[in-house]
Write an enzyme that holds these catalytic residues in place. Structure first.
Site, mmCIF file in Angstrom:
data_model
loop_
_atom_site.group_PDB
_atom_site.id
_atom_site.type_symbol
_atom_site.label_atom_id
_atom_site.label_comp_id
_atom_site.label_asym_id
_atom_site.label_seq_id
_atom_site.Cartn_x
_atom_site.Cartn_y
_atom_site.Cartn_z
ATOM 1 N N ASP A 173 -27.299 -4.298 -2.594
ATOM 2 C CA ASP A 173 -27.033 -5.546 -3.296
ATOM 3 C C ASP A 173 -26.230 -5.262 -4.561
ATOM 4 O O ASP A 173 -25.399 -4.348 -4.569
ATOM 5 C CB ASP A 173 -28.350 -6.262 -3.615
ATOM 6 N N SER A 196 -30.267 -15.819 0.711
ATOM 7 C CA SER A 196 -30.499 -14.479 0.163
ATOM 8 C C SER A 196 -31.971 -14.246 -0.100
ATOM 9 O O SER A 196 -32.513 -13.165 0.163
ATOM 10 C CB SER A 196 -29.744 -14.315 -1.163
ATOM 11 N N HIS A 221 -28.630 -10.789 -9.117
ATOM 12 C CA HIS A 221 -28.982 -11.095 -7.730
ATOM 13 C C HIS A 221 -29.905 -10.027 -7.147
ATOM 14 O O HIS A 221 -30.957 -10.331 -6.566
ATOM 15 C CB HIS A 221 -27.684 -11.209 -6.919
#
Length: 337
Positions: free
Chosen positions: A107, A291, A140
């Site tokens: 990620d 996600s 994220h």
């Protein structure tokens, strides 16, 4: 990131992926080659179209594709953006739960946070695997790490940064990271990013790299495309593709990808988790997207894998007659966060 749109897919201009065995077949289009971790990026001669060259090579039986661009999925293509919102501190104490399960997280990286302060897996991170400080998707990876930590207490994370602060990465970077995982493959792999391919066929180099991790269960997001168009790598036969349902856990989130290629679903709306510290954020956020539904499913698999082989967990989860099945969304995995 330099990219171009081709049939609603995104690719790196003038680049094609293949392996060493195919270099001679592509030589007449080749200007230069960069090779690392078993992946060759061919820089094409001016005027050569990556999609056309890849299609011609595939007709010859060569494993080749344009260098597709992938993106993290808290954003809805063509609609309003789901940005992170500040959230109050979450009452969570890591505790002393022990687990031998390792979760791979490709990620934006993971930033420092009290939830994993002093954990061996975080202490082993290098500067190249810490979370981006700026960009639309900075934080994220840190957000996903928190979801995994709470859903699979005691599991260790193996982190590789493959997306920049805006959530963009390319297929070459992802495949190389997967190749580096072969020596110590994780039990579960969380891929909360993806994209379409130029021809809606599986990307062969990415497919090969995931297949080589034969004992790893790959869990990937179905994308925030609100369509049934295959989204990769979630649509690969060997991956658990995850869609998002709304906060009621009754209906598909309006942004979520869906289709027969989706295997499971979980809540993706307004989840709260760890985040970066700075500005209006005090280390916690609320965010929505496939996600994050993916991390709920990956964490559930990793938690159950403390007591039985990971592949058996997935077989039981997806094949259960008691679990609720939602058409085009697969098996519902309840969120307990």
């Amino acid at each position: 990131m330099d990219m171009q749109s081709v049939g609603e897919a995104f690719i790196r201009p003038g680049q094609m992926l293949t392996d060493r065995s195919a270099l001679s077949a592509a030589s007449r289009w080749t200007s230069a080659v960069s090779e690392a971790d078993g992946v060759c990026v061919i820089h094409l001669s001016p005027g050569a179209d990556p999609c056309e060259v890849a299609a011609e090579l595939r007709d010859q039986g060569v494993r080749a594709s344009p260098n597709h661009v992938f993106r993290g999925q808290p954003l809805f293509f063509g609609g309003p953006a789901s940005r992170p919102f500040p959230a109050p501190p979450i009452r969570y104490k890591p505790g002393q739960t022990r687990s031998d399960v390792v979760i791979g997280l490709l990620d934006t990286g993971v930033a420092e946070h009290p939830w994993w302060s002093g954990n061996d897996w975080y202490e082993q991170l290098g500067p190249d695997d810490t979370d981006a400080a700026e960009g639309a998707q900075a934080g994220h990876g840190t957000f996903i790490a928190g979801l995994l930590a709470r859903r699979a207490p005691g599991a260790a994370l193996r982190v590789r940064r493959v997306l920049d602060g805006d959530g963009f990465g390319d297929e070459a970077t992802v495949v190389r990271a997967l190749h580096r995982m072969r020596e110590r493959p994780p039990h579960v792999l969380n891929l909360s990013f993806g994209g379409h391919t130029f021809d809606d066929r599986p990307p062969p180099l990415l497919s090969d790299a995931l297949a080589a991790l034969s004992d790893t269960v790959t869990v990937a997001c179905a994308g925030n495309t609100a369509s049934d168009r295959p989204f990769w790598p979630a649509a690969l036969a060997g991956a658990v593709g995850v869609a998002a349902v709304d906060a009621s856990q009754e209906h598909r989130a309006p942004y979520s990808g869906h289709g027969t290629w989706v295997d499971a679903c979980a809540r993706g709306d307004w989840l709260t988790s760890s985040f970066l510290r700075g500005g209006e954020f005090a280390g916690f956020a609320a965010w929505s997207g496939t996600s994050f539904a993916t991390a709920v499913v990956a964490g559930a698999i990793a938690d159950a894998a403390r007591d039985e082989p990971t592949k058996e967990v997935v077989s039981r989860l997806l094949g259960s007659e008691e679990a609720r099945q939602i058409p085009d969304l697969g098996v519902l995995v309840p969120a307990s966060l």
